[in-house]
Design a protein around this motif. Structure first.
Motif, PDB file in Angstrom:
ATOM      1  N   ALA A  75      43.042  20.617  22.372  1.00  0.00           N
ATOM      2  CA  ALA A  75      44.308  19.917  22.084  1.00  0.00           C
ATOM      3  C   ALA A  75      45.298  19.915  23.248  1.00  0.00           C
ATOM      4  O   ALA A  75      45.860  18.864  23.593  1.00  0.00           O
ATOM      5  CB  ALA A  75      44.966  20.545  20.856  1.00  0.00           C
ATOM      6  N   THR A  76      45.511  21.070  23.855  1.00  0.00           N
ATOM      7  CA  THR A  76      46.564  21.141  24.873  1.00  0.00           C
ATOM      8  C   THR A  76      46.217  20.277  26.080  1.00  0.00           C
ATOM      9  O   THR A  76      47.026  19.461  26.528  1.00  0.00           O
ATOM     10  CB  THR A  76      46.814  22.614  25.264  1.00  0.00           C
ATOM     11  OG1 THR A  76      47.167  23.303  24.067  1.00  0.00           O
ATOM     12  CG2 THR A  76      47.931  22.741  26.277  1.00  0.00           C
ATOM     13  N   GLY A  77      44.993  20.430  26.597  1.00  0.00           N
ATOM     14  CA  GLY A  77      44.584  19.646  27.765  1.00  0.00           C
ATOM     15  C   GLY A  77      44.554  18.156  27.479  1.00  0.00           C
ATOM     16  O   GLY A  77      44.980  17.339  28.305  1.00  0.00           O
TER      17      GLY A  77
ATOM     18  N   GLY B 244      45.233  27.372  37.860  1.00  0.00           N
ATOM     19  CA  GLY B 244      44.644  28.014  36.685  1.00  0.00           C
ATOM     20  C   GLY B 244      43.399  27.253  36.294  1.00  0.00           C
ATOM     21  O   GLY B 244      43.266  26.054  36.563  1.00  0.00           O
ATOM     22  N   PHE B 245      42.473  27.980  35.680  1.00  0.00           N
ATOM     23  CA  PHE B 245      41.244  27.311  35.255  1.00  0.00           C
ATOM     24  C   PHE B 245      40.810  27.879  33.903  1.00  0.00           C
ATOM     25  O   PHE B 245      39.678  28.278  33.706  1.00  0.00           O
ATOM     26  CB  PHE B 245      40.153  27.470  36.330  1.00  0.00           C
ATOM     27  CG  PHE B 245      39.136  26.371  36.294  1.00  0.00           C
ATOM     28  CD1 PHE B 245      39.502  25.055  36.512  1.00  0.00           C
ATOM     29  CD2 PHE B 245      37.807  26.651  36.016  1.00  0.00           C
ATOM     30  CE1 PHE B 245      38.572  24.029  36.446  1.00  0.00           C
ATOM     31  CE2 PHE B 245      36.859  25.633  35.956  1.00  0.00           C
ATOM     32  CZ  PHE B 245      37.240  24.324  36.172  1.00  0.00           C
ATOM     33  N   GLY B 246      41.779  27.925  32.975  1.00  0.00           N
ATOM     34  CA  GLY B 246      41.515  28.415  31.624  1.00  0.00           C
ATOM     35  C   GLY B 246      41.533  27.264  30.648  1.00  0.00           C
ATOM     36  O   GLY B 246      41.268  26.115  31.019  1.00  0.00           O
ATOM     37  N   ASN B 247      41.890  27.551  29.400  1.00  0.00           N
ATOM     38  CA  ASN B 247      41.839  26.527  28.346  1.00  0.00           C
ATOM     39  C   ASN B 247      42.688  25.309  28.693  1.00  0.00           C
ATOM     40  O   ASN B 247      42.199  24.173  28.695  1.00  0.00           O
ATOM     41  CB  ASN B 247      42.291  27.142  27.013  1.00  0.00           C
ATOM     42  CG  ASN B 247      42.345  26.121  25.899  1.00  0.00           C
ATOM     43  OD1 ASN B 247      43.266  25.319  25.830  1.00  0.00           O
ATOM     44  ND2 ASN B 247      41.346  26.093  25.051  1.00  0.00           N
ATOM     45  N   ALA B 248      43.969  25.532  28.984  1.00  0.00           N
ATOM     46  CA  ALA B 248      44.873  24.391  29.193  1.00  0.00           C
ATOM     47  C   ALA B 248      44.456  23.558  30.409  1.00  0.00           C
ATOM     48  O   ALA B 248      44.359  22.322  30.335  1.00  0.00           O
ATOM     49  CB  ALA B 248      46.302  24.895  29.366  1.00  0.00           C
ATOM     50  N   SER B 249      44.176  24.217  31.540  1.00  0.00           N
ATOM     51  CA  SER B 249      43.918  23.426  32.753  1.00  0.00           C
ATOM     52  C   SER B 249      42.519  22.816  32.819  1.00  0.00           C
ATOM     53  O   SER B 249      42.376  21.694  33.324  1.00  0.00           O
ATOM     54  CB  SER B 249      44.217  24.228  34.019  1.00  0.00           C
ATOM     55  OG  SER B 249      44.074  25.565  33.818  1.00  0.00           O
TER      56      SER B 249
ATOM     57  N   ASP C 215      42.263  30.243  40.237  1.00  0.00           N
ATOM     58  CA  ASP C 215      42.233  31.149  39.091  1.00  0.00           C
ATOM     59  C   ASP C 215      42.795  32.479  39.574  1.00  0.00           C
ATOM     60  O   ASP C 215      43.368  32.539  40.671  1.00  0.00           O
ATOM     61  CB  ASP C 215      40.819  31.260  38.477  1.00  0.00           C
ATOM     62  CG  ASP C 215      39.769  31.759  39.442  1.00  0.00           C
ATOM     63  OD1 ASP C 215      40.138  32.483  40.407  1.00  0.00           O
ATOM     64  OD2 ASP C 215      38.587  31.449  39.259  1.00  0.00           O
ATOM     65  N   SER C 216      42.641  33.542  38.767  1.00  0.00           N
ATOM     66  CA  SER C 216      43.293  34.810  39.133  1.00  0.00           C
ATOM     67  C   SER C 216      42.728  35.395  40.436  1.00  0.00           C
ATOM     68  O   SER C 216      43.352  36.246  41.058  1.00  0.00           O
ATOM     69  CB  SER C 216      43.153  35.815  37.996  1.00  0.00           C
ATOM     70  OG  SER C 216      41.787  36.001  37.711  1.00  0.00           O
ATOM     71  N   LYS C 217      41.535  34.916  40.872  1.00  0.00           N
ATOM     72  CA  LYS C 217      40.924  35.462  42.098  1.00  0.00           C
ATOM     73  C   LYS C 217      41.357  34.703  43.353  1.00  0.00           C
ATOM     74  O   LYS C 217      41.078  35.144  44.467  1.00  0.00           O
ATOM     75  CB  LYS C 217      39.390  35.424  41.984  1.00  0.00           C
ATOM     76  CG  LYS C 217      38.850  36.038  40.712  1.00  0.00           C
ATOM     77  CD  LYS C 217      38.286  37.424  40.971  1.00  0.00           C
ATOM     78  CE  LYS C 217      37.970  38.204  39.707  1.00  0.00           C
ATOM     79  NZ  LYS C 217      37.020  37.604  38.799  1.00  0.00           N
TER      80      LYS C 217
ATOM     81  N   ALA D 146      48.803  27.784  34.537  1.00  0.00           N
ATOM     82  CA  ALA D 146      48.410  29.180  34.365  1.00  0.00           C
ATOM     83  C   ALA D 146      49.569  30.081  33.998  1.00  0.00           C
ATOM     84  O   ALA D 146      49.574  30.713  32.946  1.00  0.00           O
ATOM     85  CB  ALA D 146      47.755  29.686  35.645  1.00  0.00           C
ATOM     86  N   LEU D 147      50.569  30.129  34.866  1.00  0.00           N
ATOM     87  CA  LEU D 147      51.604  31.162  34.754  1.00  0.00           C
ATOM     88  C   LEU D 147      53.000  30.582  34.804  1.00  0.00           C
ATOM     89  O   LEU D 147      53.204  29.464  35.284  1.00  0.00           O
ATOM     90  CB  LEU D 147      51.478  32.125  35.959  1.00  0.00           C
ATOM     91  CG  LEU D 147      50.106  32.726  36.237  1.00  0.00           C
ATOM     92  CD1 LEU D 147      50.078  33.295  37.641  1.00  0.00           C
ATOM     93  CD2 LEU D 147      49.798  33.797  35.220  1.00  0.00           C
ATOM     94  N   GLU D 148      53.978  31.420  34.365  1.00  0.00           N
ATOM     95  CA  GLU D 148      55.374  30.992  34.477  1.00  0.00           C
ATOM     96  C   GLU D 148      55.902  31.313  35.882  1.00  0.00           C
ATOM     97  O   GLU D 148      55.240  32.009  36.663  1.00  0.00           O
ATOM     98  CB  GLU D 148      56.249  31.640  33.381  1.00  0.00           C
ATOM     99  CG  GLU D 148      56.389  33.132  33.438  1.00  0.00           C
ATOM    100  CD  GLU D 148      55.241  33.874  32.768  1.00  0.00           C
ATOM    101  OE1 GLU D 148      55.371  35.086  32.603  1.00  0.00           O
ATOM    102  OE2 GLU D 148      54.187  33.271  32.459  1.00  0.00           O
TER     103      GLU D 148
ATOM    104  N   ALA E  86      51.340  24.801  31.629  1.00  0.00           N
ATOM    105  CA  ALA E  86      51.761  26.177  31.321  1.00  0.00           C
ATOM    106  C   ALA E  86      53.182  26.163  30.788  1.00  0.00           C
ATOM    107  O   ALA E  86      53.913  25.192  30.957  1.00  0.00           O
ATOM    108  CB  ALA E  86      51.688  27.041  32.568  1.00  0.00           C
ATOM    109  N   ASN E  87      53.586  27.268  30.168  1.00  0.00           N
ATOM    110  CA  ASN E  87      54.971  27.396  29.719  1.00  0.00           C
ATOM    111  C   ASN E  87      55.819  27.966  30.844  1.00  0.00           C
ATOM    112  O   ASN E  87      55.457  28.975  31.457  1.00  0.00           O
ATOM    113  CB  ASN E  87      55.031  28.338  28.505  1.00  0.00           C
ATOM    114  CG  ASN E  87      54.637  27.622  27.229  1.00  0.00           C
ATOM    115  OD1 ASN E  87      55.088  26.508  26.986  1.00  0.00           O
ATOM    116  ND2 ASN E  87      53.792  28.242  26.432  1.00  0.00           N
ATOM    117  N   GLY E  88      56.912  27.310  31.145  1.00  0.00           N
ATOM    118  CA  GLY E  88      57.889  27.818  32.115  1.00  0.00           C
ATOM    119  C   GLY E  88      57.400  27.980  33.545  1.00  0.00           C
ATOM    120  O   GLY E  88      57.777  28.944  34.218  1.00  0.00           O
TER     121      GLY E  88
END
Ligand code: NAD
Length: 424
Positions: free
Chosen positions: A197-199, A226-231, A250-252, A302-304, A324-326
């Motif tokens: 839904a978000t993406g 970011g490379f999670g659900n939303a992105s 991503d985080s790496k 990914a992040l605020e 992402a939020n914020g």
């Protein structure tokens, strides 16, 4: 001691929107900013070792002028402690009111949670279930399909939603009540398309923004932070619209792929190596380089607090879609606006989740379930209209999209409030 007060921030945003709308009445401003009700409960749980542990839970019901309260339940332990968490859920419930109003779904704003970190505190499944059912018992009086409909949030999943639904149904005279909560597994009355839904919603917003800017999405360059659900789903759906992902992180770490890469290949690579870093044909870059890469669409997903004034000055994109939020600091907004970059603010860009939650509730109320395409099409209608309305308001008042979306949302709630008036 609370350092940052998220509720003060939410209140400021409401007042800014009132300024745009010319609302001067102090009482009305306070009404719009303040939650209708904040319930704080103590939940005793018998732990596996036989001892009793007391937990604190909250439910903040911000505004229901347009429909029942709606918003997630999080199990989290923010640094500021229990008092900070109360202010945080109050702020989050306010943002839910505006998010629902922007996409014009007939729901209000709520948020809740329990001060606990199930991951670091290693609660057993049985302890978590007793906690979830105990919390539901304590908030039973104020939730319900026509009153307040919670959903998953940080560290809660379809499993907790099922336990809340089951507890509520049993307390409610054994009336099967799936519409009391959303984000349920499919077998429990969940909706198709919830996972994407978000993406998917972000991609609809980008499509409308591109139309507004007369930007052709065929071959448009996309950067994903970011490379999670939303992105990932944003990337996949933008790709289906003809765009091409040229940088991702991503985080790496972050990578630039000058020739672009198929999102499915990046997913495959990450599944094998646990990161996108090292993807064939890519070059490692810094976070700052990623965000300031020359592209058409930047998706901070990914992040605020990622885009500050310095990054804003160096941005080289045409559209920012805040999955992402914020992700953008307030100091960056005027710079971005001056650079004529079109921002799709978080409360609009990532509203696909709450749209599908709404559609899950509708399906539960009907007892009849739609196909993936039917659900996606209905969400598309709400999000597309939300973007168009906000864009028109931004142009009318010559303000940035962030202020326009808030003003649009606050205006819609005021309209409903004025219809009803005050009673009792
Ligand atoms: P997720 O856990 O699925 O993905 C987060 C991604 O961010 C991961 O790929 C992780 O590697 C990456 N990441 C972590 N640290 C990073 C760093 N320093 N630099 C770059 N990448 C980093 O989370 P998600 O559900 O995709 O949520 C991401 C954002 O979208 C959050 O702000 C969330 O509140 C927002 N959001 C998500 C949804 C949803 O339905 N998933 C809905 C609304 C808003």
């Amino acid at each position: 001691m609370v350092k940052l007060d998220p509720f003060a921030n939410a209140t400021k945003q409401v007042n800014d929107a009132c300024d745009v709308l010319g609302i001067k009445d102090k009482g009305l401003r306070e009404y719009l900013a303040t939650p209708n009700k904040v319930l704080r409960v103590k939940i005793p749980v018998k732990m596996d070792n036989g001892q009793i542990r007391m937990f604190t839970g909250f439910r903040s019901q911000h505004n229901n002028d347009r429909g029942p309260y709606k918003g997630g339940i999080r199990y989290f332990n923010p640094e500021g402690g229990v008092e900070y968490m109360e202010r945080e859920v109050m702020a989050l419930s306010s943002w839910m009111t505006w998010k629902c109003a922007i996409v014009d779904i007939p729901l209000g704003g709520g948020k809740g949670g329990i001060y606990v970190n199930p991951k670091t505190e290693k609660l057993s499944d049985a302890e978590l279930e007793r906690l979830t059912r105990g919390f539901t018992y304590k908030i039973f009086e104020i939730i319900g399909p026509g009153k307040d409909i919670p959903a998953p949030d940080v560290y809660t999943t379809g499993r907790e939603m099922t336990q809340i639904m089951d507890t509520f149904s049993k307390l409610n005279g054994n009336i099967y009540s799936p519409a009391v909560i959303t984000g349920k597994p499919l077998s429990m009355g969940g909706s198709l398309a919830r996972d994407v839904a978000t993406g998917l919603g972000v991609s609809y917003c980008v499509r409308e923004a591109a139309k507004a800017l007369k930007l052709n999405l065929k071959g448009a360059k996309v950067v994903l932070q970011g490379f999670g659900n939303a992105s990932t789903f944003t990337g996949e759906y933008l790709e289906k619209m003809g765009a091409k992902v040229i940088a991702v992180s991503d985080s790496k770490g972050s990578i630039l792929i000058p020739n672009g890469a198929k999102v499915s290949k990046l997913i495959e690579f990450k599944a094998k190596t646990k990161s996108v870093v090292g993807f064939p044909g890519s070059k490692k870059i810094s976070t700052e380089e990623l965000l300031t890469t020359k592209c058409d669409i930047l998706v901070p997903g990914a992040l605020e607090n990622q885009i500050d004034a310095k990054i804003a000055k160096n941005l080289k994109c045409k559209i920012i879609a805040e999955a992402a939020n914020g992700p953008t600091l307030p100091e960056a907004d005027p710079i971005i606006y001056q650079k004529k970059i079109l921002v799709i603010p978080d409360i609009l860009a990532n509203s696909g989740g709450v749209c599908i939650s709404y559609l899950e509730w509708v399906q539960n109320n009907m007892g009849y379930y739609w196909t993936f395409d039917e659900v996606a099409k209905k969400m598309e209608g709400n999000i597309t209209k939300g973007f168009k309305d906000a864009y028109a308001l931004a142009n009318k008042h010559k303000i940035d999209m962030r202020r326009a979306t808030m003003a649009l949302a606050v205006g819609r709630v005021v309209e409903a409030f004025n219809q009803k008036g005050i009673w009792p």
